[in-house]
Design a protein around this motif. Sequence first.
Motif, mmCIF file in Angstrom:
data_model
loop_
_atom_site.group_PDB
_atom_site.id
_atom_site.type_symbol
_atom_site.label_atom_id
_atom_site.label_comp_id
_atom_site.label_asym_id
_atom_site.label_seq_id
_atom_site.Cartn_x
_atom_site.Cartn_y
_atom_site.Cartn_z
ATOM 1 N N PRO A 273 0.793 -1.225 0.000
ATOM 2 C CA PRO A 273 0.000 0.000 0.000
ATOM 3 C C PRO A 273 0.828 1.279 0.000
ATOM 4 C CG PRO A 273 0.084 -0.914 2.200
ATOM 5 C CD PRO A 273 0.940 -1.783 1.353
ATOM 6 N N TYR A 284 5.944 2.417 -8.557
ATOM 7 C CA TYR A 284 5.310 3.253 -9.578
ATOM 8 C C TYR A 284 4.220 2.470 -10.296
ATOM 9 C CZ TYR A 284 5.268 7.388 -12.536
ATOM 10 O OH TYR A 284 4.918 8.552 -13.163
ATOM 11 N N PHE A 285 4.479 1.178 -10.439
ATOM 12 C CA PHE A 285 3.513 0.321 -11.108
ATOM 13 C C PHE A 285 2.169 0.366 -10.388
ATOM 14 C CE2 PHE A 285 1.712 -3.922 -12.070
ATOM 15 C CZ PHE A 285 1.728 -3.846 -13.452
ATOM 16 N N ALA A 287 1.242 2.618 -8.039
ATOM 17 C CA ALA A 287 0.723 3.986 -7.894
ATOM 18 C C ALA A 287 -0.029 4.388 -9.157
ATOM 19 C CB ALA A 287 1.852 4.958 -7.617
ATOM 20 N N GLU A 288 0.394 3.863 -10.277
ATOM 21 C CA GLU A 288 -0.206 4.244 -11.556
ATOM 22 C C GLU A 288 -1.253 3.246 -12.032
ATOM 23 O OE1 GLU A 288 0.138 6.819 -13.503
ATOM 24 O OE2 GLU A 288 2.114 7.713 -13.287
ATOM 25 N N MET A 289 -1.507 2.226 -11.215
ATOM 26 C CA MET A 289 -2.388 1.150 -11.664
ATOM 27 C C MET A 289 -3.840 1.590 -11.747
ATOM 28 S SD MET A 289 -2.906 -1.833 -12.580
ATOM 29 C CE MET A 289 -1.220 -2.372 -12.576
ATOM 30 N N PHE A 290 -4.563 1.087 -12.746
ATOM 31 C CA PHE A 290 -6.014 1.296 -12.803
ATOM 32 C C PHE A 290 -6.622 0.497 -11.660
ATOM 33 C CE2 PHE A 290 -4.625 1.594 -17.260
ATOM 34 C CZ PHE A 290 -5.009 2.884 -17.519
ATOM 35 N N ASP A 291 -7.549 1.095 -10.953
ATOM 36 C CA ASP A 291 -8.041 0.457 -9.727
ATOM 37 C C ASP A 291 -8.629 -0.928 -9.952
ATOM 38 O OD1 ASP A 291 -7.227 2.205 -7.847
ATOM 39 O OD2 ASP A 291 -8.979 3.504 -8.022
ATOM 40 N N ARG A 294 -5.882 -3.617 -10.048
ATOM 41 C CA ARG A 294 -4.891 -3.649 -8.979
ATOM 42 C C ARG A 294 -4.725 -5.051 -8.402
ATOM 43 N NH1 ARG A 294 -2.730 0.491 -6.427
ATOM 44 N NH2 ARG A 294 -4.191 1.818 -7.535
ATOM 45 N N PHE A 297 -2.968 -7.622 -10.789
ATOM 46 C CA PHE A 297 -1.515 -7.452 -10.941
ATOM 47 C C PHE A 297 -0.772 -7.711 -9.638
ATOM 48 C CE2 PHE A 297 -2.466 -5.291 -14.960
ATOM 49 C CZ PHE A 297 -1.513 -5.910 -15.749
ATOM 50 N N ARG B 422 -5.285 6.000 4.615
ATOM 51 C CA ARG B 422 -6.642 6.061 4.086
ATOM 52 C C ARG B 422 -7.722 5.783 5.138
ATOM 53 N NH1 ARG B 422 -3.017 3.611 0.877
ATOM 54 N NH2 ARG B 422 -2.557 4.882 -0.945
ATOM 55 N N LYS B 452 -1.825 7.193 -4.737
ATOM 56 C CA LYS B 452 -2.198 6.602 -6.025
ATOM 57 C C LYS B 452 -2.606 7.730 -6.959
ATOM 58 C CE LYS B 452 -4.419 2.730 -3.777
ATOM 59 N NZ LYS B 452 -5.705 2.245 -3.340
ATOM 60 N N TRP B 453 -2.511 7.492 -8.225
ATOM 61 C CA TRP B 453 -2.832 8.589 -9.153
ATOM 62 C C TRP B 453 -4.299 8.969 -9.088
ATOM 63 C CZ3 TRP B 453 -5.203 8.163 -14.315
ATOM 64 C CH2 TRP B 453 -5.791 6.911 -14.522
ATOM 65 N N PRO B 515 -0.341 5.869 -16.771
ATOM 66 C CA PRO B 515 -0.685 4.523 -16.290
ATOM 67 C C PRO B 515 -0.457 3.416 -17.310
ATOM 68 C CG PRO B 515 -2.440 6.035 -15.788
ATOM 69 C CD PRO B 515 -1.417 6.800 -16.518
ATOM 70 N N VAL B 518 3.265 2.796 -17.943
ATOM 71 C CA VAL B 518 3.963 2.176 -16.819
ATOM 72 C C VAL B 518 3.630 0.691 -16.762
ATOM 73 C CG1 VAL B 518 4.163 2.136 -14.310
ATOM 74 C CG2 VAL B 518 4.140 4.291 -15.504
ATOM 75 N N ILE B 519 2.379 0.373 -16.961
ATOM 76 C CA ILE B 519 1.986 -1.041 -16.930
ATOM 77 C C ILE B 519 2.750 -1.805 -18.009
ATOM 78 C CG2 ILE B 519 0.056 -2.636 -17.254
ATOM 79 C CD1 ILE B 519 -1.737 -0.480 -16.032
ATOM 80 N N VAL B 522 6.762 -1.947 -17.070
ATOM 81 C CA VAL B 522 7.117 -2.826 -15.946
ATOM 82 C C VAL B 522 6.826 -4.280 -16.318
ATOM 83 C CG1 VAL B 522 6.714 -3.358 -13.527
ATOM 84 C CG2 VAL B 522 6.801 -1.001 -14.272
#
Lengths: 444, 564
Positions: A273, A284-285, A287-291, A294, A297, B422, B452-453, B515, B518-519, B522
Motif C-alpha cells: 500500500p 510506480y507500477f 501507484a499508476e495502476m487502474f483500480d 490492482r 496485478f 486512508r 495513487k494517481w 498509467p 507504466v503497466i 514494468v
Amino acid sequence: MMCTIIKASFLLAFGFIIRMFLITSSYQKMIADRVEVSTPVNSWRRAVEGVTLMKLNISPYEGDTFHEVPLFLQFYHFLLTNFEQWIPLIFAIIDILTGLCLSLASYNQLKTIKRWEKIRLSKLPSSDAKKLEIPEKSIAQLSFRVLAIYLFLPYSIMACTAQTTSVLINFLVSLTMLFISFGWRVIACSLVALLTYHSFYPILLIFPVLMVSEKTNQKGKSFTYASKSSCFSLISCSIATLLLISILVMISKSITGSYDFFSSTYYFLLSVPDFTPNIGLFWYFFAEMFDQFREFFLWTFQINSFVYSIPLSLTLKNNPNFFFLITLILLSLFKPYPSVSDLAIYLALLPQWTHLFTYMKQGLLVACVFISCSVLAPLMWHMWIILGTANSNYYFGVTLAYNVGQIFLITDLLFAYLKREFYLSNGIKVDDKDKPLKLELSAE
Amino acid sequence: MTLIYFLTFIVLLPCVHLDEAVKDDYSESLLIKPLPDGMIYNHFQFKTILHQDIEYLHLENHFDRFPLAIGNFISKNLIKELTFSLGRGHWKLNTWGYPLRYQPNGAELWVTLQNFNPNPWKSWKDITSTLSGLFCASLNFIDKAATTKPKFSLKPDGIFINDSYRPDNVFYASLAHEAVCTENLTPWKKLLPCFSKAGLASLLNAVQIFNSNYFALSLDVKSICRNPSCNETSTEITQSVQVVFNPPAMFEGKHRWSIVKFFGTSLKEECKLASSSKIYVETTVNDTDNSYNLSPLPETSIESDFQGEKRRFAVYDVKKMIEHNRNNNVNKFNIYSMYQKEYIYKKVNPPYITAHRYITGYGVYLGGITCRITNSLTKAQNVTYLDVIPWYLRIYIHTLSITSNNVEIKPSKLYHKPGKDRAQPHHIEIILELPPLSDTIITYDFERAFLKWTEFPPDANHGVYVGAATLTFQPTNFQNLTIHPEHTESLDPPTIKIKTENLLVSLPTPDFSMPYNVICLVSTVITLAFGPIHNLTTKRARIAIQSKEGSNLKDRIFKFFKRS
C-alpha cells in the motif's frame, strides 16, 4: 596465513573506521533520508518511531509508520533504552561482522564446491579439467576479495551509515550462509525461520539451505528428490522451519496481545500500500495502476516473486550454493521494498563465482548499468523532489534500468553456470580452430 | 366488547394529553465593534431557545420558531451538542484581538453525541451527509480519514444533566479546502424564523458581505439551563455571522461607516417573532483620540467593568426604532458613525497569547511543521494544543520537540494517535504550561506519502490543505477579548479557542498520463526475467548445430527469400 590475517584485520579496521566516520558525520542524515537506502520496512527512523510509540503506550501497529515484527521491535526497544549512544558502534560492528561471515562462508563454500567437483573433473581429459578446475590457491584470495568488496562497497557502507535494519538482516543472511557452509543445518534453518518471520520473503532461502545441507549429507554426491531419505529429510526440515516460524509468530502474539501486527507487517508487504519510491519495480507500477486491475496485478507480481524457486531448485541441484546467490538476487529484484543493502550482499558474493565469469557476456553492460544508475538516481530524485524540474518518470526510468541490469546479471550468471555444467559433464568441445563450440538451449 | 373499549378509553383519557406547542423563544442581535486597525467587526447572533431537553426532541413537537429541519436532525441522530462553521478569509489575530468565535478558512464540524446513541459512527456519517445537504457544503468528504476524537481540547459548551460527558462521543473534523459562498448562506438564512425577509437577517445581503475582509458563518446547538436552579434544560440554537469590513475601502479612504453602506440595504421591517432585536455598538474607544459620533444617538448605553477592563456599548432597540420611524413616516433605518478628528493609526498590542504555524523544509518528500506560541503575560499560562494532520503527511512523533526560549520543556500531557493510511488522521494533543514572557516552539517532522494517481484532488500540483491547529486556553483577564454585551453575566472570562493558519502542502505527484505506459514497461521488464529463466530452467544446453550454409550475409538473404 599470518599475512592474510594481518591484511584482513587491516581491512576490517579500515571498513570500521569509514563506517564510524560516516555515521557520526553530518552526512548521516542525508544518507538515511535517501529512498534507495531507507525503505518503509527497513528505515531506522521508523524503528525509532515504533519504539517511541511503544514507550508512549501506543501500539505501533495502530498507525502506519512501523512495519516490523514485534520481536524485532522489542530488540530495538532494548537497544534504544540501554545502549542509545552505542548504536552507531553496534551497527558498524555488525556490518563488518557480516563482511567477515560472508568471506568465511565463501571460503568454505569454494572448498566444498571444489571437493564436490573433484569426482566429475576426474572423468574429464586432464587439459579440460585444468581449465574448469577452481584453483586451490585462488580460494583464499577470492574469499579475501569478498571481504574487501563488502567492506568497501558504497552500497553496504551507505546501508550501514543510514542504520537501516537491513544491516541486521544482512548479518543474519551471512550467518545462515556461514552455518550452512559448516553443515549446521538446524541453526541455518532456524535463521531462515527468523528471517522469514521478519519479512516473509526470505522464505525462499529455505530451498537452497535445505539443498546445501542435503548435498553435504550425501557427501557431495548428486541427489534426487525422489529418493526416500532425501525426501524425508527435506520435508522434515521444512516442517521444522515452518513450526519455528509459527512459534515466533505465537510469541509475538503473546507479546502484543493480538494478531494486529499481521496487517502492519506481512499484509503490508503483500498488498504493497505504500508507494514511496524505492529501487524496486512495485512502487510506480501500483501507484499508476487502474483500480480495477490492482488486485490482478498484485497477485501476478507476488506469485512471480516466489515462482522461480521451484524450477531453479531442479536446475541448480548440483550447486545449491550458487542457488543461494541466485535467490539473493531474486529477492533484491522482486521484493516490493528492496534497498541497496540487498544489492550489496550479493555483489559482495560475486567474486566467489569468478570461475563462471569466463562464460559471461553481459558483465560490462551490467557494471555500466549499475554505475550509471547509481549516479543518475540521486540526480533524478533531486530534480523531481527538490527542484521540481523533472517528474516521477525520470526516477522511474532509472529504477527500471537498474532492474533490467539485475535481470541481465541473473540470466547471464545462470547461463554461464549451465555452460560450465555442460563442460563439466561433457568436457570442453572445441572446433577445428581450437575455439570452444557454441552452446544453445534446446527443449529436447 | 364495545363497552370494554369505551371503558378503557374513559380510564386512559386523563393520561392522554394533547400535544401542545413547546414554548420557544427567539432573539437577535448585532454587535458592531471597531477594531484597533480601523476595520469594523460585525457579529450577528440569532438565538432560538426551545424549552425542552435536547434528549426529548421529537417530530411530534410543534415548533414555532425552532427550525424543524434542525429539530428532526437532532432527534434522529441523538445529538447533544453541535458546532458547525464555515469561514472565508483570515482573522488577523495580532491586530484584531480575540473574536467571539474563531473560524479559519474552510468548514469545521464538532459534534457531541448523546451517551445512549447506539451507533455513533453511523450517526456521524449521517450528520455529515445531512449537513452537507442542508448547507450545500461538501461535508460529505468528511470520512474516517478526516475524523478525530479530541481528548482535551474540545470541552462541551452546554450543560449535562441527563447524561454525563464522555470524550468518546466527541467527533471533530475540518475541511480546510471548503469554499464558502452564497449557496451556503441562503439555506442558513432559511433556518431563521423570519428568514431573511425581516429583522436583522435582512441585512445579510450576499453581494455585500462576501465583499468583506473576513466572513464566517456558524450554527451551534447546545443545552442550557432553563431556570436558575438548573434542574431542567432547554435546547438552544445560535446562528451567527461574523463580517469584517474595511471602511476606508468603502468610504473613499475615510474612516466612517454606516449600516446601509455596509450591507447595501436598510432595515425596513422588524422580525415580529423576535422577543428582542438589538444593535450594540462598542464605544469603548471613545475615551481615546479616535473617538467617534454615532447617529442617531443611542437610546441607552451599557457600561461594564470586567476585572478592570472597561467596556461601553451603545444600545439600539431595532423594534422601537422601526416603530418610531414608521410613526414619523421615515422608512430609512440607518446607524452611522463619523470620527471627530482624523483617524490615527496606532501601534496595536497583539493579544497576550498568539499562535502561528508553518511548514518547514524543502522539496516534496520530507518536511516539518512548526507552531510558534507566544505568551506575553508575566505569568505562566496553561494551553491545550490540538493538531490534526491528514494521513498522507506521516508524522514522526519521536521528532516532536517543544522548546521555550530555547529551553526544552516537557508537556504536562501528550496524546498521540498515529495515522493509518486512508483510514485515520494523525492526531496530536498537548497540554502545556507556557512560561511567562516566552516564545514556545512546537515542531515535528513528517514524510509525505506518495498517493495513487486516482487519490489526488483536482489540480494536484496546487497541493493539499491541512486544517488549522487549535489552541485552547482559559484566559486570566479580559484584555483583547471581544465581549458580547448579552453574555456579561459570568464573571470569568470565557475559554478561548484560537486557530493557526491553514497549511498548503504540495505533494509529490506521479505523471497522470502514464498509467498505460507504466503497466507496459514494468510488465516488459518482468517478462525479461521470466522468459530467460523459464528457458534456462526448462531446456538443456547442447552444442549448437551449425549449418554449413547461411554463414554469410548473401546466403542468408537468399535463404530468406527462398523461404517466403
